[in-house]
Design a protein around this motif. Structure first.
Motif, PDB file in Angstrom:
ATOM      1  N   LEU A  74      61.834  13.089  38.385  1.00  0.00           N
ATOM      2  CA  LEU A  74      62.379  13.821  37.587  1.00  0.00           C
ATOM      3  C   LEU A  74      63.639  14.463  38.347  1.00  0.00           C
ATOM      4  O   LEU A  74      63.573  14.570  39.436  1.00  0.00           O
ATOM      5  CB  LEU A  74      62.018  15.477  36.414  1.00  0.00           C
ATOM      6  N   PRO A  75      64.844  14.198  38.029  1.00  0.00           N
ATOM      7  CA  PRO A  75      65.986  14.796  38.729  1.00  0.00           C
ATOM      8  C   PRO A  75      66.224  16.232  38.821  1.00  0.00           C
ATOM      9  O   PRO A  75      67.156  16.220  38.132  1.00  0.00           O
ATOM     10  CB  PRO A  75      67.195  14.041  37.863  1.00  0.00           C
ATOM     11  N   ARG A  76      65.370  16.431  39.226  1.00  0.00           N
ATOM     12  CA  ARG A  76      65.656  18.086  39.551  1.00  0.00           C
ATOM     13  C   ARG A  76      67.201  18.823  40.125  1.00  0.00           C
ATOM     14  O   ARG A  76      68.017  18.387  40.886  1.00  0.00           O
ATOM     15  CB  ARG A  76      64.374  18.760  39.866  1.00  0.00           C
ATOM     16  N   THR A  77      67.558  19.937  39.001  1.00  0.00           N
ATOM     17  CA  THR A  77      68.945  20.496  40.347  1.00  0.00           C
ATOM     18  C   THR A  77      68.448  21.868  41.174  1.00  0.00           C
ATOM     19  O   THR A  77      68.992  21.591  41.509  1.00  0.00           O
ATOM     20  CB  THR A  77      69.275  21.333  38.464  1.00  0.00           C
ATOM     21  N   PHE A  86      66.935  22.414  34.130  1.00  0.00           N
ATOM     22  CA  PHE A  86      65.799  21.733  35.191  1.00  0.00           C
ATOM     23  C   PHE A  86      65.964  20.349  35.445  1.00  0.00           C
ATOM     24  O   PHE A  86      65.797  20.176  37.128  1.00  0.00           O
ATOM     25  CB  PHE A  86      64.973  21.843  33.734  1.00  0.00           C
ATOM     26  N   ILE A  87      66.690  19.832  34.554  1.00  0.00           N
ATOM     27  CA  ILE A  87      67.134  18.077  35.193  1.00  0.00           C
ATOM     28  C   ILE A  87      68.817  17.774  35.244  1.00  0.00           C
ATOM     29  O   ILE A  87      69.102  18.871  34.268  1.00  0.00           O
ATOM     30  CB  ILE A  87      66.399  17.450  34.958  1.00  0.00           C
ATOM     31  N   TYR A  88      69.009  16.921  35.673  1.00  0.00           N
ATOM     32  CA  TYR A  88      70.821  16.903  35.187  1.00  0.00           C
ATOM     33  C   TYR A  88      70.082  15.566  34.338  1.00  0.00           C
ATOM     34  O   TYR A  88      69.134  14.549  34.234  1.00  0.00           O
ATOM     35  CB  TYR A  88      71.133  16.033  36.914  1.00  0.00           C
ATOM     36  N   TYR A  89      71.007  15.617  33.399  1.00  0.00           N
ATOM     37  CA  TYR A  89      71.260  14.605  32.496  1.00  0.00           C
ATOM     38  C   TYR A  89      72.185  13.917  32.075  1.00  0.00           C
ATOM     39  O   TYR A  89      73.383  13.832  32.145  1.00  0.00           O
ATOM     40  CB  TYR A  89      70.974  15.546  31.074  1.00  0.00           C
ATOM     41  N   LEU A 137      56.452  22.901  32.153  1.00  0.00           N
ATOM     42  CA  LEU A 137      56.538  22.440  33.563  1.00  0.00           C
ATOM     43  C   LEU A 137      57.837  22.999  34.642  1.00  0.00           C
ATOM     44  O   LEU A 137      57.879  23.401  35.188  1.00  0.00           O
ATOM     45  CB  LEU A 137      56.992  21.080  33.249  1.00  0.00           C
ATOM     46  N   ILE A 138      58.282  23.129  33.034  1.00  0.00           N
ATOM     47  CA  ILE A 138      59.781  24.527  33.699  1.00  0.00           C
ATOM     48  C   ILE A 138      59.522  25.569  34.179  1.00  0.00           C
ATOM     49  O   ILE A 138      59.883  25.972  35.323  1.00  0.00           O
ATOM     50  CB  ILE A 138      60.899  24.662  33.283  1.00  0.00           C
ATOM     51  N   ALA A 139      58.582  26.133  32.793  1.00  0.00           N
ATOM     52  CA  ALA A 139      58.121  27.522  33.943  1.00  0.00           C
ATOM     53  C   ALA A 139      57.600  27.952  34.698  1.00  0.00           C
ATOM     54  O   ALA A 139      57.522  28.478  36.013  1.00  0.00           O
ATOM     55  CB  ALA A 139      56.942  28.649  32.494  1.00  0.00           C
ATOM     56  N   ASN A 140      56.479  26.674  35.472  1.00  0.00           N
ATOM     57  CA  ASN A 140      55.841  26.320  36.109  1.00  0.00           C
ATOM     58  C   ASN A 140      56.825  26.033  37.660  1.00  0.00           C
ATOM     59  O   ASN A 140      56.083  27.431  38.672  1.00  0.00           O
ATOM     60  CB  ASN A 140      54.835  25.668  36.072  1.00  0.00           C
ATOM     61  N   GLU A 141      57.818  25.949  37.480  1.00  0.00           N
ATOM     62  CA  GLU A 141      58.443  25.441  38.722  1.00  0.00           C
ATOM     63  C   GLU A 141      59.746  26.468  38.441  1.00  0.00           C
ATOM     64  O   GLU A 141      60.039  27.340  40.138  1.00  0.00           O
ATOM     65  CB  GLU A 141      59.064  24.421  38.793  1.00  0.00           C
ATOM     66  N   PHE A 142      60.019  27.038  38.120  1.00  0.00           N
ATOM     67  CA  PHE A 142      60.849  28.435  37.685  1.00  0.00           C
ATOM     68  C   PHE A 142      60.224  30.163  38.158  1.00  0.00           C
ATOM     69  O   PHE A 142      61.067  30.523  39.118  1.00  0.00           O
ATOM     70  CB  PHE A 142      61.763  28.218  36.596  1.00  0.00           C
ATOM     71  N   SER A 184      70.334  35.385  30.381  1.00  0.00           N
ATOM     72  CA  SER A 184      70.393  34.549  31.095  1.00  0.00           C
ATOM     73  C   SER A 184      70.445  33.039  30.579  1.00  0.00           C
ATOM     74  O   SER A 184      70.215  32.953  28.936  1.00  0.00           O
ATOM     75  CB  SER A 184      69.423  34.867  31.858  1.00  0.00           C
ATOM     76  N   LEU A 185      70.345  31.894  31.326  1.00  0.00           N
ATOM     77  CA  LEU A 185      70.858  31.312  30.100  1.00  0.00           C
ATOM     78  C   LEU A 185      69.705  30.241  31.047  1.00  0.00           C
ATOM     79  O   LEU A 185      69.238  30.074  32.269  1.00  0.00           O
ATOM     80  CB  LEU A 185      72.365  30.533  30.424  1.00  0.00           C
ATOM     81  N   LEU A 186      69.272  28.834  30.104  1.00  0.00           N
ATOM     82  CA  LEU A 186      68.595  28.052  30.743  1.00  0.00           C
ATOM     83  C   LEU A 186      68.016  27.063  29.732  1.00  0.00           C
ATOM     84  O   LEU A 186      68.205  27.293  28.661  1.00  0.00           O
ATOM     85  CB  LEU A 186      66.824  28.787  30.911  1.00  0.00           C
ATOM     86  N   THR A 187      68.227  25.428  30.453  1.00  0.00           N
ATOM     87  CA  THR A 187      68.173  24.570  30.101  1.00  0.00           C
ATOM     88  C   THR A 187      67.110  23.424  30.502  1.00  0.00           C
ATOM     89  O   THR A 187      67.027  23.666  31.646  1.00  0.00           O
ATOM     90  CB  THR A 187      69.400  24.096  28.960  1.00  0.00           C
ATOM     91  N   LEU A 188      66.687  22.501  29.566  1.00  0.00           N
ATOM     92  CA  LEU A 188      65.896  21.051  30.224  1.00  0.00           C
ATOM     93  C   LEU A 188      67.124  20.736  31.188  1.00  0.00           C
ATOM     94  O   LEU A 188      66.652  20.428  31.753  1.00  0.00           O
ATOM     95  CB  LEU A 188      65.466  20.515  28.210  1.00  0.00           C
ATOM     96  N   GLY A 189      68.511  20.618  30.221  1.00  0.00           N
ATOM     97  CA  GLY A 189      68.815  19.333  30.820  1.00  0.00           C
ATOM     98  C   GLY A 189      70.251  19.889  31.376  1.00  0.00           C
ATOM     99  O   GLY A 189      71.120  20.594  30.385  1.00  0.00           O
ATOM    100  N   PHE A 190      71.625  19.488  32.305  1.00  0.00           N
ATOM    101  CA  PHE A 190      72.914  19.604  32.534  1.00  0.00           C
ATOM    102  C   PHE A 190      73.390  18.951  32.662  1.00  0.00           C
ATOM    103  O   PHE A 190      73.247  17.635  33.554  1.00  0.00           O
ATOM    104  CB  PHE A 190      72.766  20.371  33.494  1.00  0.00           C
TER     105      PHE A 190
END
Length: 232
Positions: free
Chosen positions: A40-43, A70-73, A101-106, A223-229
């Motif tokens: 996955l193209p993680r940011t 989390f990832i570049y979209y 997955l996001i929670a475990n990594e963040f 605060s802000l969180l998205t799956l993709g950017f």
């Protein structure tokens, strides 16, 4: 992950496929195969939450504590398929899987430290009826499963739906969501640190509109969180 014999039998009868590459999933894999998860193209933006491409987008838009995707979209890419299936393919399980997955990594970057509530961006009633679920709520549910943070779905609501943001320009996106959100119970958010959660951030218009609706609540931090950017 412990896998029940029922799951193994169901996988044998009706094999599940990776939403990205289409390969058969093993009984322990969920939505994505291990290889696609790895690639996955993680940011990695959770490690610099006040200065990364997504955070920089909001510097002059709204006050925030931290921001990360989390990832570049990229539209029409292989990875875009997981977002498409989450939003339009009737696959809420993808949202929950990606949220976990996001929670475990963040968590490794202490991204959730100090957060009181998860606040998914609300959908209109029309969209909920069409889709059957709110994809941002599914992401929030996955994050909550790992972090234990509560989800708030009553304090912020979407007042109307004009048209999809997908084909709109930056200015049109901002106009499309202006004054679209309203706070229905400010006391639930007063003095709290909330994490606004959305699926994709392109121009920041939707998250900015949400933040503007919340800005007058005393003591509120966002605060802000998205799956993709989406890269510009």
């Amino acid at each position: 992950m412990k896998v029940s014999w029922i799951t193994r039998i169901l996988d044998f009868i009706s094999p599940r496929q990776c939403v990205v590459c289409g390969n058969r999933l093993s009984p322990t894999e969920r939505s994505l195969c291990s290889i696609c998860v790895l690639h996955l193209p993680r940011t990695a933006s959770q490690f610099s939450p006040d200065d990364n491409p997504m955070a920089q987008l909001f510097w002059k838009l709204v006050p925030f504590e931290r921001a990360a995707a989390f990832i570049y979209y990229e539209p029409h890419s292989e990875v875009a398929q997981l977002v498409y299936q989450l939003k339009y393919g009737g696959r809420p399980d993808i949202g929950e899987d990606m949220g976990r997955l996001i929670a475990n990594e963040f968590q490794q970057a202490h991204y959730f430290d100090g957060i009181d509530l998860l606040l998914p961006v609300p959908l209109s009633r029309k969209r909920i009826h069409q889709r059957g679920y709110n994809q941002s709520e599914r992401l929030a549910q996955g994050i909550s499963d790992v972090t234990g943070l509560p989800i708030e779905t009553k304090a912020l609501r979407r007042t109307r739906f004009l048209q999809s943001q997908t084909q709109l320009s930056r200015q049109e996106r901002q106009q499309n969501v202006a004054d679209m959100f309203t706070v229905s119970n400010a006391s639930r958010l007063q003095g709290r640190h909330v994490l606004l959660i959305d699926d994709i951030c392109t121009t920041g218009a939707t998250l900015t509109a949400c933040a503007n609706a919340l800005k007058d609540i005393p003591g509120l931090k966002i605060s802000l969180l998205t799956l993709g950017f989406t890269k510009s």
